[in-house]
Design a protein around this motif. Sequence first.
Motif, PDB file in Angstrom:
ATOM      1  N   GLY A   1      38.931  34.379  45.045  1.00 56.52           N
ATOM      2  CA  GLY A   1      39.333  34.399  43.651  1.00 56.52           C
ATOM      3  C   GLY A   1      40.825  34.357  43.398  1.00 56.52           C
ATOM      4  O   GLY A   1      41.335  35.081  42.545  1.00 56.52           O
ATOM      5  N   PHE A   2      41.556  33.485  44.110  1.00 56.24           N
ATOM      6  CA  PHE A   2      42.990  33.368  43.852  1.00 56.24           C
ATOM      7  C   PHE A   2      43.414  31.911  43.938  1.00 56.24           C
ATOM      8  O   PHE A   2      42.708  31.063  44.492  1.00 56.24           O
ATOM      9  CB  PHE A   2      43.812  34.208  44.837  1.00 56.24           C
ATOM     10  N   GLU A   3      44.591  31.634  43.384  1.00 54.24           N
ATOM     11  CA  GLU A   3      45.212  30.325  43.516  1.00 54.24           C
ATOM     12  C   GLU A   3      46.666  30.512  43.914  1.00 54.24           C
ATOM     13  O   GLU A   3      47.265  31.563  43.672  1.00 54.24           O
ATOM     14  CB  GLU A   3      45.132  29.535  42.212  1.00 54.24           C
TER      15      GLU A   3
ATOM     16  N   GLU B   1      47.003  43.006  40.702  1.00 53.96           N
ATOM     17  CA  GLU B   1      45.551  42.963  40.625  1.00 53.96           C
ATOM     18  C   GLU B   1      45.062  41.546  40.883  1.00 53.96           C
ATOM     19  O   GLU B   1      45.727  40.561  40.542  1.00 53.96           O
ATOM     20  CB  GLU B   1      45.068  43.447  39.255  1.00 53.96           C
ATOM     21  N   GLY B   2      43.877  41.442  41.512  1.00 55.41           N
ATOM     22  CA  GLY B   2      43.233  40.156  41.685  1.00 55.41           C
ATOM     23  C   GLY B   2      42.101  40.021  40.683  1.00 55.41           C
ATOM     24  O   GLY B   2      42.150  40.591  39.587  1.00 55.41           O
TER      25      GLY B   2
ATOM     26  N   LEU C   1      45.693  41.746  45.276  1.00 54.88           N
ATOM     27  CA  LEU C   1      46.464  40.763  46.035  1.00 54.88           C
ATOM     28  C   LEU C   1      47.770  41.398  46.494  1.00 54.88           C
ATOM     29  O   LEU C   1      48.499  41.981  45.687  1.00 54.88           O
ATOM     30  CB  LEU C   1      46.773  39.539  45.171  1.00 54.88           C
ATOM     31  N   MET C   2      48.061  41.287  47.793  1.00 57.78           N
ATOM     32  CA  MET C   2      49.297  41.830  48.356  1.00 57.78           C
ATOM     33  C   MET C   2      50.045  40.713  49.063  1.00 57.78           C
ATOM     34  O   MET C   2      49.482  40.035  49.926  1.00 57.78           O
ATOM     35  CB  MET C   2      48.988  42.966  49.331  1.00 57.78           C
ATOM     36  N   MET C   3      51.301  40.509  48.697  1.00 56.76           N
ATOM     37  CA  MET C   3      52.134  39.478  49.299  1.00 56.76           C
ATOM     38  C   MET C   3      53.276  40.118  50.079  1.00 56.76           C
ATOM     39  O   MET C   3      54.037  40.913  49.525  1.00 56.76           O
ATOM     40  CB  MET C   3      52.707  38.547  48.228  1.00 56.76           C
ATOM     41  N   LEU C   4      53.384  39.787  51.349  1.00 54.35           N
ATOM     42  CA  LEU C   4      54.477  40.244  52.203  1.00 54.35           C
ATOM     43  C   LEU C   4      55.368  39.055  52.521  1.00 54.35           C
ATOM     44  O   LEU C   4      54.902  38.065  53.088  1.00 54.35           O
ATOM     45  CB  LEU C   4      53.936  40.833  53.502  1.00 54.35           C
ATOM     46  N   ALA C   5      56.634  39.130  52.144  1.00 53.26           N
ATOM     47  CA  ALA C   5      57.587  38.048  52.406  1.00 53.26           C
ATOM     48  C   ALA C   5      58.686  38.538  53.334  1.00 53.26           C
ATOM     49  O   ALA C   5      59.170  39.664  53.196  1.00 53.26           O
ATOM     50  CB  ALA C   5      58.203  37.557  51.096  1.00 53.26           C
TER      51      ALA C   5
ATOM     52  N   PRO D   1      45.423  35.599  40.411  1.00 54.36           N
ATOM     53  CA  PRO D   1      43.956  35.537  40.393  1.00 54.36           C
ATOM     54  C   PRO D   1      43.467  34.366  39.562  1.00 54.36           C
ATOM     55  O   PRO D   1      44.133  33.937  38.613  1.00 54.36           O
ATOM     56  CB  PRO D   1      43.558  36.876  39.752  1.00 54.36           C
ATOM     57  N   LEU D   2      42.315  33.842  39.934  1.00 57.35           N
ATOM     58  CA  LEU D   2      41.716  32.766  39.157  1.00 57.35           C
ATOM     59  C   LEU D   2      41.275  33.292  37.799  1.00 57.35           C
ATOM     60  O   LEU D   2      40.761  34.400  37.680  1.00 57.35           O
ATOM     61  CB  LEU D   2      40.509  32.188  39.892  1.00 57.35           C
TER      62      LEU D   2
END
Length: 205
Positions: free
Chosen positions: A59-61, A158-159, A165-169, A192-193
């Motif tokens: 459920g993400f883009e 939130e997703g 949703l967790m983003m590590l850069a 999230p979609l």
Amino acid sequence: MGAMRKWVWGLLALTTACSGARQAVTHEGTGGSGPAPSVEAASEDRRSTTRRYVDEDLGFEIIRPTADWQLDETNERTPEGLAIPVILRHNVSGAQVVLQVAPAVASPTQFAERLTEGLRQHPGFTTTDPAPIALSDTAVGFDFQVGDGVHGKVAVREGIPGRVLMMLATWPAQAAADVPQSVDALIQGVRPLAGPATAWKVPQR
């Protein structure tokens, strides 16, 4: 919160390298439904190279701000329910963004606080305090540094219902000054979609 602790250690492991990724095949544009939406912070010339990737199962883009960002699928999942579906690598600078999708057993703020605590327990890691970020009403993020060689940031939002949703850069400390802005633009493109998808992930053959 035992599962959250395991997710923290998984995140720490991904700060160095993620092996076994395979290159993904994605559609350019939105599959005939009109132009792909652009990242708001991107410039006009960057919008012309936007790429959109959709994962209906999780459920993400993702909208990549430039073609310099290579998207690799990993399809990794842990027994605790953590999915690590994709890794994005910036071919020019060496920056990397790892996306994790977790069950929503806590709020984005609680996830960010636990991640900060976990990172600070490791020698060489320094972090800022979690703070609200503009991705959404509940999104939280913080910056971190690993010694003198690596800078990074974490964003949690939130997703779709039941997911976070967790983003590590991460990027080299000596990277060009515009690299953090490119990382920010990519993180803005992970969301999230909402409603029916207009572009689809092409199955790997």
